[in-house]
Design a protein around this motif. Structure first.
Motif, PDB file in Angstrom:
ATOM      1  N   ASN A 131       0.798  -1.233   0.000  1.00 16.68           N
ATOM      2  CA  ASN A 131       0.000   0.000   0.000  1.00 16.68           C
ATOM      3  C   ASN A 131       0.825   1.275   0.000  1.00 16.68           C
ATOM      4  OD1 ASN A 131      -2.526  -0.772  -0.393  1.00 16.68           O
ATOM      5  ND2 ASN A 131      -3.117  -0.938   1.783  1.00 16.68           N
ATOM      6  N   LYS A 132       1.966   1.232   0.679  1.00 16.62           N
ATOM      7  CA  LYS A 132       2.790   2.451   0.761  1.00 16.62           C
ATOM      8  C   LYS A 132       3.745   2.560  -0.424  1.00 16.62           C
ATOM      9  CE  LYS A 132       2.272   4.025   5.367  1.00 16.62           C
ATOM     10  NZ  LYS A 132       1.835   2.954   6.289  1.00 16.62           N
ATOM     11  N   HIS A 133       3.839   1.501  -1.219  1.00 16.04           N
ATOM     12  CA  HIS A 133       4.674   1.543  -2.435  1.00 16.04           C
ATOM     13  C   HIS A 133       3.849   2.129  -3.572  1.00 16.04           C
ATOM     14  CE1 HIS A 133       6.925  -2.282  -0.878  1.00 16.04           C
ATOM     15  NE2 HIS A 133       7.165  -1.196  -0.150  1.00 16.04           N
ATOM     16  N   SER A 134       4.557   2.620  -4.590  1.00 16.55           N
ATOM     17  CA  SER A 134       3.816   3.077  -5.751  1.00 16.55           C
ATOM     18  C   SER A 134       3.218   1.840  -6.441  1.00 16.55           C
ATOM     19  CB  SER A 134       4.805   3.856  -6.617  1.00 16.55           C
ATOM     20  OG  SER A 134       4.535   3.668  -7.928  1.00 16.55           O
ATOM     21  N   HIS A 135       1.916   1.833  -6.642  1.00 14.43           N
ATOM     22  CA  HIS A 135       1.279   0.630  -7.189  1.00 14.43           C
ATOM     23  C   HIS A 135       0.054   0.982  -8.031  1.00 14.43           C
ATOM     24  CE1 HIS A 135      -1.077   1.437  -3.549  1.00 14.43           C
ATOM     25  NE2 HIS A 135      -2.077   0.777  -4.140  1.00 14.43           N
ATOM     26  N   ARG A 136      -0.411  -0.020  -8.787  1.00 15.04           N
ATOM     27  CA  ARG A 136      -1.649   0.149  -9.576  1.00 15.04           C
ATOM     28  C   ARG A 136      -2.698  -0.768  -8.981  1.00 15.04           C
ATOM     29  NH1 ARG A 136      -2.051   3.233 -13.846  1.00 15.04           N
ATOM     30  NH2 ARG A 136      -4.136   2.519 -14.417  1.00 15.04           N
ATOM     31  N   GLU A 137      -3.701  -0.143  -8.422  1.00 17.26           N
ATOM     32  CA  GLU A 137      -4.760  -0.890  -7.738  1.00 17.26           C
ATOM     33  C   GLU A 137      -5.650  -1.571  -8.783  1.00 17.26           C
ATOM     34  OE1 GLU A 137      -4.901  -0.309  -4.288  1.00 17.26           O
ATOM     35  OE2 GLU A 137      -6.666  -1.530  -3.828  1.00 17.26           O
ATOM     36  N   ARG A 138      -5.847  -2.825  -8.660  1.00 17.39           N
ATOM     37  CA  ARG A 138      -6.747  -3.618  -9.519  1.00 17.39           C
ATOM     38  C   ARG A 138      -6.510  -3.323 -11.006  1.00 17.39           C
ATOM     39  NH1 ARG A 138      -9.995  -6.135  -5.800  1.00 17.39           N
ATOM     40  NH2 ARG A 138     -10.108  -4.975  -3.881  1.00 17.39           N
ATOM     41  N   ILE A 139      -5.605  -4.065 -11.556  1.00 16.36           N
ATOM     42  CA  ILE A 139      -5.242  -3.842 -12.965  1.00 16.36           C
ATOM     43  C   ILE A 139      -6.377  -4.278 -13.896  1.00 16.36           C
ATOM     44  CG2 ILE A 139      -2.748  -4.040 -12.579  1.00 16.36           C
ATOM     45  CD1 ILE A 139      -2.961  -6.890 -13.753  1.00 16.36           C
ATOM     46  N   THR A 140      -6.367  -3.700 -15.087  1.00 15.59           N
ATOM     47  CA  THR A 140      -7.398  -4.045 -16.070  1.00 15.59           C
ATOM     48  C   THR A 140      -6.914  -5.218 -16.922  1.00 15.59           C
ATOM     49  OG1 THR A 140      -6.443  -2.596 -17.711  1.00 15.59           O
ATOM     50  CG2 THR A 140      -8.101  -1.624 -16.255  1.00 15.59           C
ATOM     51  N   LYS A 141      -7.827  -5.747 -17.734  1.00 16.23           N
ATOM     52  CA  LYS A 141      -7.491  -6.866 -18.620  1.00 16.23           C
ATOM     53  C   LYS A 141      -6.420  -6.412 -19.627  1.00 16.23           C
ATOM     54  CE  LYS A 141      -9.749 -10.179 -21.574  1.00 16.23           C
ATOM     55  NZ  LYS A 141     -10.649 -10.121 -22.687  1.00 16.23           N
TER      56      LYS A 141
END
Ligand SMILES: C[S@@+](CC[C@H](N)C(=O)[O-])C[C@H]1O[C@@H](n2cnc3c(N)ncnc32)[C@H](O)[C@@H]1O
Ligand SMILES: [Zn+2]
Ligand SMILES: [Zn+2]
Ligand SMILES: [Zn+2]
Ligand SMILES: [Zn+2]
Ligand SMILES: [Zn+2]
Ligand SMILES: [Zn+2]
Length: 477
Positions: A131-141
């Motif tokens: 959560n504290k890292h740079s991330h992409r929440e719930r990627i798309t297809k």
């Protein structure tokens, strides 16, 4: 920025050594090592050593062992255990696989991607870790199908640098593949092209050293492979998996497309490409990406390849993008064994057809009636120099001291000091052209000669032109 093919200085030069890769070299943590030879100018001697086949500097890999020093079975086994340990560590944090062959593939909308850790994870289970890292929440297809959009590109120029093709180059490759009717592509170090193949109705197989792709692709379409020695990391199933792909299609429908790190040794790359061509059973149609100023070295290792005028650009490269470096066009080109008359370069991007050469060229590339071909290499106009007997860049003038065409501001003395020895045998008292160990011109491949514009004879050109109209696929002996 000129990229050196060998580590050179006044005292020593390093090139690929003589020992065959099959002589069971020891492993560094990145896999089987390569044999290099270091030439010492002062002592007129050389010595061979094993070093990393992936990284070309000590920072990337410390491994070093002289081939003439004893290497006990115990030591070998120690190196091997370090290799196994390191390789296992690369994928031990992979908890999610999106491979279509994986029965446990989770629904896409439950998966997120951590950019910092380069990791796919189950959002509900491992969200708190990233959560504290740079991330992409719930990627798309779409994102799941295009990992190069998610993964930050590796950036080590002495090893695994990743530069992805610009949209223009990307579309050019795909449209030519379709036009030439290739149904299958082996993407060697070309993950972005691989991603786009399904949309173009082409089946692909990705060979790349980047372990991160394991999270997205199954073994039936992706294998980790080192292009500089032909090593499959999955020593049990890697080769068989590629073989199954190859066997599913006629040889002439397969395109091999390679975009290597430019700092790599071309003769080592040839070793890796030979492994693939041998599995296919022939030298299949191939596109190799490399800068035009390395043409001599490329055609030395790949004598059946010719250079195409098309300027390859990258979306994420400082100098080789669509706008070039300070307005200069990109120096990156395709080298190929596909007959050049068969490749159509886009006229709306500044290419034209030369009916004498029977190929598409850059719009500023003028046909020289003395050289009997379109001579420009860098995409800008060249002029003919009668003293040199060849066409040269417009920014060069003939220098009586250097006895060759040089940039107008050059320093004659410095040029004559620049001694790097012979590229063929390593001696420092002559250059490659005068090397006694070099095969005579007549023994070298016709097509290779064609790349040396300055030495080309009209009669030879005509012969080559008619030859290249016939076929590109020459069986390997
Ligand atoms: C310059 S990038 C080319 C990417 C390509 N332009 C694209 O858009 O698909 C080089 C690629 O080769 C891979 N690579 C680097 N060293 C390699 C090696 N020794 N063997 C196999 N692949 C390697 C990198 O992981 C990267 O994907
Ligand atoms: Zn290594
Ligand atoms: Zn993370
Ligand atoms: Zn021409
Ligand atoms: Zn000329
Ligand atoms: Zn000249
Ligand atoms: Zn000069």
């Amino acid at each position: 920025m000129r990229i050196k093919l060998s580590l050179q200085n006044m005292a020593a030069r390093v090139e690929l050594g003589d020992l065959a890769v099959s002589d069971s070299p020891p492993y560094c943590i990145h896999g089987p090592t390569l044999v290099f030879r270091r030439y010492y100018q002062e002592k007129h001697t050389s010595r061979q050593f094993y070093a990393c086949a992936v990284h070309r500097n000590r920072k990337g890999c410390q491994f070093f062992h002289y081939t003439d020093q004893p290497l006990s079975g115990e030591k070998r086994e120690h190196y091997m255990s370090l290799y196994r340990e390191y390789q296992a560590s690369l994928t031990q944090s992979h908890t999610v696989s999106l491979s279509s062959s994986s029965s446990a593939a989770p629904p896409i909308n439950s998966i997120s991607f951590c950019i910092e850790c380069s990791l796919l994870y189950a959002t509900d289970k491992d969200g708190h870790i990233h959560n504290k890292h740079s991330h992409r929440e719930r990627i798309t297809k779409e994102e799941a199908q295009q990992p190069t959009l998610l993964l930050y590109p590796a950036s080590d120029n002495k090893g695994q640098a990743q530069y992805f093709f610009s949209d223009k180059t990307h579309s050019f490759i795909l449209s030519e593949m379709k036009r030439l009717n290739f149904s299958h592509a082996i993407c060697l170090g070309t993950p972005k092209i691989f991603e786009a193949l399904a949309g173009a109705g082409i089946k692909g197989f990705l060979l790349d050293i980047d372990h991160r792709f394991h999270q997205f692709y199954g073994g039936e379409v992706f294998q980790r492979f080192n292009m500089f020695n032909g090593f499959f990391y999955d020593e049990g199933k890697g080769k068989e998996s590629l073989m199954r792909f190859i066997e599913s299609v006629p040889q002439d429908r397969i395109l091999l497309i390679i975009d290597p790190p430019f700092g790599g040794l071309l003769n080592a790359l040839r070793t890796g490409v030979d492994i693939i061509w041998n599995l296919i059973g022939t030298e299949c149609s191939t596109l190799l990406v490399f800068p035009y100023f390395n043409e001599v070295h490329v055609t030395e290792s790949f004598p059946t390849f010719l250079m195409l005028d098309y300027q390859v650009t990258y979306g994420n490269h400082r100098y080789y993008g669509d706008n070039g470096k300070k307005g200069k066009p990109s120096p990156v080109r395709f080298f190929t064994n596909i007959p050049l008359p068969g490749l159509v370069l886009p006229t709306d991007e500044g290419y034209k057809y030369c009916s004498v050469c029977n190929r598409y060229v850059s719009s500023l590339n003028e046909h020289c009636s003395i050289c009997d071909c379109c001579t420009s290499k860098d995409g800008r106009s060249y002029k003919h120099c009668h003293q040199c007997g060849t066409c040269v860049k417009e920014t060069h003038d003939h220098c009586l001291t250097c006895k060759s065409c040089q940039p107008s501001q050059h320093d004659c003395q410095q040029k004559s000091m620049r001694k790097s020895g012979c590229f063929v045998c390593g001696a420092f008292d002559h250059k490659k052209q005068h090397c006694p160990s070099r095969p005579s011109r007549h023994l070298r491949n016709d097509k290779r000669k064609m790349s040396f514009v300055s030495k080309r004879k009209p009669v030879l050109r005509k012969r080559l032109k008619s030859k290249s109209n016939i076929s590109s696929s020459t069986s390997k002996t």
